[in-house]
Design an enzyme around this catalytic site. Structure first.
Site, PDB file in Angstrom:
ATOM      1  N   ILE A  61       0.846  -1.207   0.000  1.00 45.91           N
ATOM      2  CA  ILE A  61       0.000   0.000   0.000  1.00 45.91           C
ATOM      3  C   ILE A  61       0.874   1.247   0.000  1.00 45.91           C
ATOM      4  O   ILE A  61       0.634   2.190  -0.771  1.00 45.91           O
ATOM      5  CB  ILE A  61      -0.962  -0.015   1.202  1.00 45.91           C
ATOM      6  CG1 ILE A  61      -2.034  -1.097   1.002  1.00 45.91           C
ATOM      7  CG2 ILE A  61      -1.612   1.358   1.403  1.00 45.91           C
ATOM      8  CD1 ILE A  61      -2.896  -1.357   2.224  1.00 45.91           C
ATOM      9  N   ALA A  64       2.310   1.875  -3.403  1.00 43.13           N
ATOM     10  CA  ALA A  64       1.301   2.379  -4.341  1.00 43.13           C
ATOM     11  C   ALA A  64       0.885   3.813  -4.004  1.00 43.13           C
ATOM     12  O   ALA A  64       0.648   4.621  -4.908  1.00 43.13           O
ATOM     13  CB  ALA A  64       0.072   1.468  -4.328  1.00 43.13           C
ATOM     14  N   GLU A  65       0.811   4.121  -2.724  1.00 38.66           N
ATOM     15  CA  GLU A  65       0.319   5.432  -2.303  1.00 38.66           C
ATOM     16  C   GLU A  65       1.362   6.541  -2.422  1.00 38.66           C
ATOM     17  O   GLU A  65       1.051   7.630  -2.885  1.00 38.66           O
ATOM     18  CB  GLU A  65      -0.181   5.365  -0.851  1.00 38.66           C
ATOM     19  CG  GLU A  65      -1.443   4.570  -0.655  1.00 38.66           C
ATOM     20  CD  GLU A  65      -2.695   5.263  -1.176  1.00 38.66           C
ATOM     21  OE1 GLU A  65      -2.627   6.426  -1.621  1.00 38.66           O
ATOM     22  OE2 GLU A  65      -3.754   4.616  -1.144  1.00 38.66           O
ATOM     23  N   SER A  66       2.584   6.266  -1.962  1.00 39.88           N
ATOM     24  CA  SER A  66       3.565   7.355  -1.840  1.00 39.88           C
ATOM     25  C   SER A  66       4.967   6.999  -2.307  1.00 39.88           C
ATOM     26  O   SER A  66       5.851   7.847  -2.250  1.00 39.88           O
ATOM     27  CB  SER A  66       3.658   7.795  -0.374  1.00 39.88           C
ATOM     28  OG  SER A  66       4.240   6.757   0.403  1.00 39.88           O
ATOM     29  N   TYR A 172      -6.020   0.657  -8.825  1.00 38.22           N
ATOM     30  CA  TYR A 172      -5.328   0.678  -7.542  1.00 38.22           C
ATOM     31  C   TYR A 172      -5.259  -0.726  -6.943  1.00 38.22           C
ATOM     32  O   TYR A 172      -4.205  -1.155  -6.478  1.00 38.22           O
ATOM     33  CB  TYR A 172      -6.045   1.639  -6.588  1.00 38.22           C
ATOM     34  CG  TYR A 172      -5.442   1.697  -5.213  1.00 38.22           C
ATOM     35  CD1 TYR A 172      -4.329   2.500  -4.963  1.00 38.22           C
ATOM     36  CD2 TYR A 172      -5.973   0.956  -4.165  1.00 38.22           C
ATOM     37  CE1 TYR A 172      -3.766   2.554  -3.694  1.00 38.22           C
ATOM     38  CE2 TYR A 172      -5.413   1.007  -2.895  1.00 38.22           C
ATOM     39  CZ  TYR A 172      -4.312   1.811  -2.670  1.00 38.22           C
ATOM     40  OH  TYR A 172      -3.760   1.867  -1.417  1.00 38.22           O
TER      41      TYR A 172
END
Length: 189
Positions: A61, A64-66, A172
């Site tokens: 996660i 993928a996020e940051s 996502y």
């Protein structure tokens, strides 16, 4: 060259080939670990254990996020490594007893990962252990996922999503699952 010398030569070639293969495999693993790092490993593992979530899912996660950039801010004002929104941060701070909560704290890796692990845990409690559903809720919102699960166009059994109507959330989920598989294969012992 006699038969004994020939066999020795073949054995030597096989040994050298095996050594070269091991070096290549180790190099490939090293390269993949550079491409898929686990920064803040201690924090990820501590809060993953505390909130009973898979640390490699958390790493997936975060990637993928940051991409592990702790100062990341989305256009919707989600913040930090796990891109926690200020409203989710405030909710978590109340539940977790984080004193003097300020949304700027979401840029701190420790606070961000703690809240992110807690939130994934909450989604697991709400949606069960279905990885795709939990990830979809993390991105698309639990309210949307609840509506999708109740709609036969998106879920045939009311527990799993057959189709995710938001393209961004669908992409996502695919990205996080790909990251999760890579992290699990690279680091799980």
């Amino acid at each position: 060259m006699d038969a004994v010398s020939g066999r020795r030569s073949i054995i030597i070639v096989l040994i050298i080939t095996a050594i070269m293969l091991m070096v290549l495999i180790n190099s490939a693993t090293w390269i993949m670990r550079v491409l898929f790092p686990v920064y803040h490993r201690d924090i990820i593992f501590r809060y993953s254990e505390e909130y009973d979530v898979d640390p490699y899912l958390i790493a997936a996660i975060i990637r993928a996020e940051s991409k592990f950039y702790h100062k990341a801010t989305s256009r919707k004002d989600a913040r930090g490594l796990m891109q926690i929104s200020p409203i989710t941060g405030m909710w978590a701070a109340q539940v977790l007893g984080i004193e003097d909560y300020d949304p700027e704290m979401l840029y701190e890796p420790e606070t961000n990962i703690m809240i992110g692990c807690w939130y994934v845990h909450m989604l697991k409690k709400e949606f069960g252990d279905n990885l795709e559903t939990v990830i979809a809720a993390y991105n698309g919102g639990s309210g949307n996922v609840t509506r999708w699960l109740a709609d036969e166009r998106y879920s045939s059994d009311g527990r799993t999503l057959d189709h995710i109507p938001f393209g961004e959330t669908r992409g996502y989920v695919e990205k996080v699952i790909k990251n999760y598989r890579v992290y699990s294969n690279l680091y799980r012992k």
